[in-house]
Design an enzyme around this catalytic site. Structure first.
Site, mmCIF file in Angstrom:
data_model
loop_
_atom_site.group_PDB
_atom_site.id
_atom_site.type_symbol
_atom_site.label_atom_id
_atom_site.label_comp_id
_atom_site.label_asym_id
_atom_site.label_seq_id
_atom_site.Cartn_x
_atom_site.Cartn_y
_atom_site.Cartn_z
ATOM 1 N N GLU B 64 0.830 -1.215 0.000
ATOM 2 C CA GLU B 64 0.000 0.000 0.000
ATOM 3 C C GLU B 64 0.860 1.260 0.000
ATOM 4 O O GLU B 64 1.837 1.364 0.733
ATOM 5 C CB GLU B 64 -0.926 -0.013 1.221
ATOM 6 C CG GLU B 64 -1.849 1.192 1.269
ATOM 7 C CD GLU B 64 -3.020 0.990 2.213
ATOM 8 O OE1 GLU B 64 -3.652 -0.078 2.151
ATOM 9 O OE2 GLU B 64 -3.291 1.900 3.011
ATOM 10 N N ARG B 69 3.078 14.432 -2.045
ATOM 11 C CA ARG B 69 2.619 15.817 -1.966
ATOM 12 C C ARG B 69 3.115 16.654 -3.129
ATOM 13 O O ARG B 69 2.469 17.604 -3.544
ATOM 14 C CB ARG B 69 3.129 16.459 -0.670
ATOM 15 C CG ARG B 69 2.293 16.116 0.524
ATOM 16 C CD ARG B 69 2.924 16.623 1.828
ATOM 17 N NE ARG B 69 2.573 15.731 2.932
ATOM 18 C CZ ARG B 69 1.394 15.785 3.564
ATOM 19 N NH1 ARG B 69 0.490 16.683 3.230
ATOM 20 N NH2 ARG B 69 1.124 14.943 4.540
ATOM 21 N N ALA B 176 -19.702 2.553 3.805
ATOM 22 C CA ALA B 176 -18.967 1.933 2.699
ATOM 23 C C ALA B 176 -19.885 1.018 1.887
ATOM 24 O O ALA B 176 -19.770 0.930 0.660
ATOM 25 C CB ALA B 176 -17.774 1.149 3.234
ATOM 26 N N HIS B 202 -14.366 -1.802 14.443
ATOM 27 C CA HIS B 202 -14.152 -0.400 14.102
ATOM 28 C C HIS B 202 -14.302 0.445 15.372
ATOM 29 O O HIS B 202 -15.200 0.199 16.168
ATOM 30 C CB HIS B 202 -15.159 0.036 13.039
ATOM 31 C CG HIS B 202 -14.823 1.364 12.453
ATOM 32 N ND1 HIS B 202 -15.180 2.552 13.040
ATOM 33 C CD2 HIS B 202 -14.122 1.692 11.331
ATOM 34 C CE1 HIS B 202 -14.723 3.552 12.307
ATOM 35 N NE2 HIS B 202 -14.081 3.056 11.263
ATOM 36 N N GLU B 204 -15.608 3.163 15.945
ATOM 37 C CA GLU B 204 -16.902 3.815 16.137
ATOM 38 C C GLU B 204 -18.053 2.824 16.236
ATOM 39 O O GLU B 204 -19.200 3.212 16.413
ATOM 40 C CB GLU B 204 -17.175 4.778 14.970
ATOM 41 C CG GLU B 204 -16.277 5.989 14.979
ATOM 42 C CD GLU B 204 -16.463 6.841 13.731
ATOM 43 O OE1 GLU B 204 -17.522 6.719 13.068
ATOM 44 O OE2 GLU B 204 -15.548 7.609 13.406
ATOM 45 N N ALA B 205 -17.740 1.548 16.041
ATOM 46 C CA ALA B 205 -18.823 0.558 16.041
ATOM 47 C C ALA B 205 -19.362 0.345 17.453
ATOM 48 O O ALA B 205 -18.629 0.497 18.433
ATOM 49 C CB ALA B 205 -18.320 -0.762 15.474
ATOM 50 N N ILE B 483 23.364 3.652 -27.694
ATOM 51 C CA ILE B 483 22.245 3.900 -26.773
ATOM 52 C C ILE B 483 21.367 2.663 -26.583
ATOM 53 O O ILE B 483 20.489 2.657 -25.740
ATOM 54 C CB ILE B 483 21.373 5.095 -27.236
ATOM 55 C CG1 ILE B 483 20.766 4.859 -28.626
ATOM 56 C CG2 ILE B 483 22.200 6.388 -27.228
ATOM 57 C CD1 ILE B 483 19.699 5.887 -28.976
ATOM 58 N N SER B 485 21.446 -1.897 -27.287
ATOM 59 C CA SER B 485 22.101 -3.046 -27.916
ATOM 60 C C SER B 485 21.622 -4.334 -27.268
ATOM 61 O O SER B 485 21.137 -4.329 -26.144
ATOM 62 C CB SER B 485 23.620 -2.939 -27.757
ATOM 63 O OG SER B 485 23.952 -2.878 -26.383
#
Lengths: 645, 645
Positions: B64, B69, B176, B202, B204-205, B483, B485
Site C-alpha cells: 500500500e 505531496r 462503505a 471499528h 466507532e462501532a 544507446i 544493444s
C-alpha cells in the site's frame, strides 16, 4: 491456343482508342504490407512478375493446356498440373472451347479447370476467352465469374466463325481487339490481358503488315503482353519481333514453342493453324512417321535447338510451350534447357494458393498437410485467412466435405488399383496394419503390389517423412497407423533441399509431430506413458464420437513449423490447432469409409473390419515441444509397447 | 488505508440486498484467445488471480502506498513502484485523500498515481475511494474516470466525517456498503471491489459483533475480498478470521501488516487508527525511541515473526503491507519471509502494461526498450495493439512527445547531479564520447563521478548489455555513441536468468542489435563496409533532418527477439520497425537538447557542442540476421575504424 484455331481481326477495323495503354500503368499498392512478404511473387500481378524476371535477367517458361473431355481426364490433368507445376512455370494457360460449355460449372469446363489451377494447385493461370458469336452479356458474365473465382489473367481471342465464312456482326465482337476494349472498359485494370501474335501473319489477314497493325491495335487497346502462334524456325520469330518493335509494340512478346510429339498431331495442328511445315522438317519426319518415339526425340531435339537460338538472341526471356496436355516432351526440353527447376524454392512449406484473397494466408493447420486441396475447398468461403497467428482467422467454420467424389478430391487411382494396393480381402486388423507398413516401406504387399497412396495421402511418402522411415515402419507394424509426421528441426538453413522453405539466408525449425489411428487398448497404455512426458509432449486424442482427451493449454494452437529470415518478422506456417483438429477428425475418420470400406461389398468381412476400425479406433496427434533435443516421440511409442507387453 | 482513517458503517442499516454475492460469480470469457497466453495473469481479474494463487498453494504479498505531496515526490514514488514491483507483488493499492483533490489530473492525485502504476509500471492496482461528503454524480464521475484509465479494482471506503461528529445524510453515502452497492448497480461486475475489515472492531462501532455484521453486509453487497486494518498480534487476526467465517463470510481476508519503522510514525498511526499498542511493544520501543535504526530492526523482527505465525496457521495466503511509501523495512521483511521474488519470471522481455486494453499487446519496437514509459505514453491513444505481428496495428500514429517534463518521463536525477555525471563543462565532442564510455564501463568520470544514467536510459546498464561491455567500451571511445544493444542468442532456455522470459520449458532467441549516434564521417566509412555485409546486416541510418538510408526490404519489420514455448504459437516481442524508427528518431534526437543541452547556458560552448552533435550526427541501427553465428557487428565496427585510419 493451338487447339482453338483462334483468329485475329481481319477486314477493315473500326475506330480505335487513343492509343494509350492502360495496361502499362502499374497498380502497385504502396501501402505497407501486414504480412512478411516471403515471396514477392505472391503479391505481384503477372505482368509485374514478367517485368521483374526480365529486369533480373531470369529466364522462364509457361505451359498451355486444354480442358479434358471427361471427369477422369480432369483428375489426371490436375495431377499433371501438380507435377509440372513443380518445375516452376511462370504461369499456365487453359484454352477456351466454345463447344465444350467453357464457362459452366462442369468439372471439365475451361472455367473450372482454370479455377482449379489457381486455387487448388497454386498456379498463376491465364484463362483464354473468345468473343465471336456471343452476346456482350455472356462475355461480361464469364469475366465476372472468372474474377469471382480469383482468376486475374485473360487471353483475349476472337474465336472461330460460326459458319464457314466470317460474317461481321454490327454491334457484336468481331475482333479480339473488341474483347480487349470490353475488358478494359468493364473491369478497368483488374485483369492482365494477353493477346495472340502471328509470326507468319494470321492466315486470314490481308497481309503480314496488316496483321502487324492489328496486333498493335490490340496492344494499344490495353493488352499487356503477346503470346505467339507456333512457328518452325527461330528466324521467323526474331524477324516478327523486330517488325513489332519497329512499329512501336514494346510489351513482352513470348514465343509459342511446339515440340513435335507425333506425326498425327503435327498434321492436325498444321491443318488447324494453316501453317506450312518447312521442307527440312518434312524430310526428317516422313520417313519415320510410324515411329512415335523417334519423332518425339526429333521434336525434342528441334525444340531445344530452336529455344537455344531464341534465348541466345538476347531478345527472348520467356518461352511458352504448347504441351497438348502431355508431359514428357515439354519436360525433356525444359530440363535440357536448364529451365526446369528440379527443386524450386518453396515460399512456404505448403503450396500457396494463387487466389488473390488468399495472398496473405501464411498459417495452416498441419492436419491437411497431405490433403491441401481438401483444406482449400473447405475454407474457400472464408473472407479472411490466418496471417501470422492462427487464432482470429479460424473463427469461420470449415465447409462440409460431403462431396467426396469432387474431382479434385477424388483418388487418382481407379477402384481396381486401390483394391490391389489395400487388399482384395481383409482378414483382420493386422492386414490393415500391413497396408500401412507397406506404404511406409515402399515394399510390395503380400500380393506383390506396391502401396503408393493411402486414403489420407494421395502421393508417395514425402522426402521429409523418409527421414523417419525406420521408426514409422516399426510402429505401423504394431498398430500405430501413422498418417502424418514430421521430424524435429533445429535451425537448418532455409535452402536445405529437404526441409528448407522461404527466401535464402534464413533458418527453419520444426517440432516433431506424429499423427496416427490406433486402438483404444493402445490409447490406454499411451495415456499412462504420456504422464511422464506431461510438460514436454502435447497431445490430442479423439474418437469418431468426439470423445476428446488433450493437455493443450486453453485450446491454444501450437506452432510446429517456423522460419526466421533476414529483415522479416517470424513466419509460422503450420500449427496444431485444437479447434480445427475436431473438423479434421471428421474428415480423417470419414476417409476410412468413403475411400476404403466402400471398395468392398456391404456386409463383407473386409468392409466390416474397416467399419470396426472407424468406429473404435482413436485419432491421436503428438507434438514434442523440445525441438533442440532428440525427438522423444519414438521413446513414447517404445514405452507404450513395453507397458502393453 | 492507515492514512485515511476510513470507517465502516455504523448505526442501523437500511434494508439489504438478497444476500447473493455477484462478486463470487466468475465472469471468465470462454471464447478462444487470439494471442498466445504467455502469462495467465495478464488475462485474469484480481479476484481470479487471488483464487488461483490460493488453489495452487502459492503465497503472495501486496503493497500500500499513499499519493505524494509534490511532483518530485511523484517521480520518486514511481521509481519506487518500479523497484518494488520487481519483487513481484500481487497488487499495489493507492490511498484516497479527499483533501488532495484525489480524482483530479494533477500529477500527485490518487487517480493519476494509480493510473501511472497500472499503465506505466504494469502493476495490478487497487484505487481507494471514499464516499462520504460526496454527491452520487461525483462518485460516478470518479469511477468512470478510473474505468477509462484502465483501473479495474476499487477499495470502497466511507471516509472521514466532514465535521467532528458524524452526521448521516438522508440520500447520501453514509457507509462503505452504500458505495459497494453503487458500484455494483452502476458498473455491474466491471470492478473488483475490496472492503476494509477491523480485527479489533471499528472504533466507532457499537460492538465487535455489530462491526462483523456490517462487514458481512459489505461482502454480501458485492465486495470480492477484505483487507484488514493493522493489528499487533497474530492471534487478533486469526480470531477475527474465524469469527468472520462463523457468520458466513467466505471471501479472502488479507491481513494488513504494519512493520514499525520509527517512533514518530507509530504514534501518529495509533492516533489515527485509534488502536492501542500492546504493552510488550511499548516496553521495547520507549527506551530506544531516539534510535531509528534500532526501532526499524525491531519492527522488521516483529513483523517477520507475526507473518510467519499467520502463514503457518494455514489460514493466510497473502499479506498486505502498509509501506508508508518506504522501501527498506517492507522489502527486508519480504526477503526474510522468502516472498520477495529476486528474479520474477518475465512474461515478455519488456514490462507488460496492466491496462486491460493493452492485454493482447505482445510486440513492440526495440527502440523504446530503455524508455518504456515514453512508448506507453505515446501509444496511449491507440485502440489496438500489435498482437503477434507488428504490421497492422502500427497504423495509428505515435503521439507527440512535447511534454518532456511529464513527471513519469522526467529524469529522476536533479540538474546538479546530471551536470556532475555528464560534465559541468564540455570542451569537445570527445568529452561527450567520454561520458558515454563511463556510462558503459561504470568507471568514474574525470571529476570522480559515476555516470549512472543517460538521456536515453534512466537506469544503469542492463545485465544483458553487460555481456557486451568490452566491445561497447571500445566503440564508444571512438565516437560510436551506443544507446541500445542486445547480443545474439540462439535458443537459450526461457528460464535463463539474464536473457530468459516467458513460461518455463521454452527457448528464447535474439538477433544481435546495435543502435548508436555517430558522425557523418564515420557513417560514410560504415556504409562502404556495410556493402560487404549486405545480405547479412540490415541497417537504418537517419539524421535529424530525416535523411534516411536503409536496406530493409519493403519497409518490413525485422523480428529481433522471439520465443518458442510448449503448446503455443511463436511470440516475437521486439521488432526493428522502419516506420516507428522515424518517430523514435525525433525523440532520440530531441533528448540531446531537452535533457542535455538545456543543462547549460544558452550560447555556452558546452551547449553548442551538444547542439552540434544533435544537428550533424546520424542515428544508426544495425541488425545481424545470422543469429546462430558469432555476432558480426563488432567486425563491422572494426572494419569501419580500419577504413578510417
Amino acid at each position: 491456343m493451338v487447339n482453338e484455331a483462334q483468329q485475329s481481326c481481319s477486314g477493315s477495323s473500326s475506330s480505335r482508342s487513343d492509343g494509350s495503354s492502360s495496361g502499362s500503368e502499374s497498380s502497385k499498392d504502396n501501402s505497407r504490407c501486414s504480412t512478411p512478404v516471403l515471396d514477392a511473387d505472391r503479391h505481384e500481378r503477372l505482368r509485374e512478375k514478367m517485368r521483374r524476371r526480365q529486369e533480373a535477367g531470369d529466364r522462364w517458361f509457361s505451359l498451355e493446356f486444354f480442358p479434358p473431355r471427361t471427369a477422369n481426364g480432369a483428375v489426371n490433368l490436375i495431377s499433371r498440373f501438380d507435377r509440372m507445376g513443380a518445375g516452376g512455370p511462370l504461369f499456365i494457360d487453359v484454352t477456351w472451347h466454345p463447344a465444350g460449355d467453357p464457362g459452366s460449372d462442369k468439372e471439365t469446363s475451361s472455367m473450372i479447370i482454370a479455377n482449379t489451377a489457381v486455387n487448388y494447385c497454386g498456379l498463376e493461370t491465364i484463362l483464354h476467352m473468345t468473343c465471336s458469336n456471343q452476346t456482350k452479356e455472356d462475355i461480361t458474365g464469364h469475366l465476372q465469374k472468372a474474377k469471382r473465382l480469383g482468376l486475374k489473367n485473360i487471353m483475349a481471342l476472337r474465336g472461330d466463325p460460326a459458319g464457314e465464312e466470317w460474317q461481321e456482326e454490327a454491334d457484336g465482337f468481331n475482333h479480339a481487339v473488341d474483347l480487349v476494349k470490353h475488358i478494359r472498359s468493364e473491369f478497368d485494370d483488374y485483369f492482365d490481358i494477353c493477346v495472340a501474335g502471328y509470326p507468319k501473319g494470321h492466315p486470314e489477314a490481308e497481309s503480314y503488315e496488316t496483321d502487324l497493325r492489328h496486333l498493335k491495335e490490340k496492344v494499344f487497346a490495353g493488352a499487356d503482353f503477346i503470346i505467339t502462334q507456333l512457328f518452325f524456325r527461330p528466324e521467323t520469330f526474331l524477324k516478327f519481333m523486330k517488325d513489332c518493335q519497329a512499329i512501336g509494340i514494346t510489351c513482352p512478346i513470348i514465343p509459342g514453342i511446339f515440340p513435335i510429339q507425333g506425326y498425327h498431331s503435327l498434321r492436325q495442328l498444321v491443318k488447324l493453324s494453316k501453317l506450312e511445315v518447312p521442307q527440312e522438317i518434312k524430310d526428317v519426319v516422313e520417313p519415320i512417321k510410324d515411329n512415335d518415339a523417334a519423332i518425339r526425340n526429333y521434336g525434342v531435339e528441334l525444340a531445344v535447338s530452336m529455344c537455344r537460338e531464341l534465348l541466345d538472341s538476347g531478345m527472348v526471356h520467356g518461352l511458352h510451350f504448347y504441351t497438348l496436355n502431355r508431359e514428357v516432351a515439354t519436360t525433356e526440353v525444359l530440363k535440357r534447357l536448364g529451365l526446369w527447376k528440379e527443386d524450386p524454392r518453396r515460399p512456404l512449406p505448403w503450396a500457396v494458393s494463387a487466389h488473390p484473397k488468399r495472398r496473405v494466408e501464411d498459417v495452416r493447420p498441419i492436419f491437411w498437410a497431405s490433403r491441401p486441396k481438401s483444406y482449400i475447398y473447405r475454407t474457400q468461403e472464408w473472407d479472411d485467412f490466418p496471417n501470422g497467428r492462427w487464432g482470429n482467422s479460424s473463427s469461420p467454420a470449415f465447409g462440409e466435405l460431403k462431396d467426396y467424389y469432387l474431382f479434385y478430391l477424388k483418388s487418382k487411382s481407379p477402384r481396381e488399383e486401390l483394391l490391389k494396393m489395400w487388399g482384395e480381402e481383409l482378414t483382420s486388423e493386422e492386414s490393415v496394419f500391413e497396408v500401412f507398413t507397406c506404404y511406409i516401406t515402399g515394399e510390395p504387399n503380400r500380393n506383390g503390389y506396391k502401396v503408393t497412396c493411402m486414403p489420407w495421402n494421395d502421393d508417395p511418402l514425402a522426402t521429409e517423412t523418409n527421414l523417419l522411415k525406420d521408426q514409422l515402419e516399426k510402429v505401423n507394424r504394431r498398430g500405430i497407423l501413422t498418417i502424418n509426421s514430421q521430424p524435429n528441426i533445429n535451425g537448418k538453413p532455409s535452402t536445405d533441399p529437404i526441409v528448407g522453405w522461404g527466401p535464402s539466408g534464413g533458418y527453419v525449425f520444426q517440432k516433431a509431430y506424429l499423427e496416427f489411428f490406433t486402438s483404444s487398448e493402445i490409447v490406454t497404455a499411451l495415456l499412462k506413458v504420456l504422464k511422464k512426458y506431461e510438460l514436454r509432449v502435447n497431445y490430442h486424442i479423439v474418437n469418431v464420437k468426439g470423445q476428446n482427451i488433450t493437455n493443450a493449454p486453453d485450446l491454444q494452437p501450437n506452432a510446429v513449423t517456423w522460419g526466421i529470415f533476414p529483415g522479416r518478422e517470424i513466419i509460422q506456417p503450420t500449427v496444431v490447432d485444437p479447434v480445427s483438429f475436431l473438423y479434421w477428425k471428421d474428415e480423417a475418420f470419414a476417409l476410412w469409409i468413403e475411400q476404403w470400406a466402400k471398395l468392398y461389398e456391404e456386409e463383407s468381412p473386409s468392409r466390416m473390419i474397416i467399419q470396426y476400425i472407424h468406429d473404435n479406433y482413436y485419432l491421436v496427434n503428438l507434438v514434442d515441444n523440445d525441438f533442440p533435443l532428440e525427438n522423444c516421440l519414438w521413446q513414447v511409442m517404445e514405452d507404450t509397447f513395453e507397458l502393453l507387453n
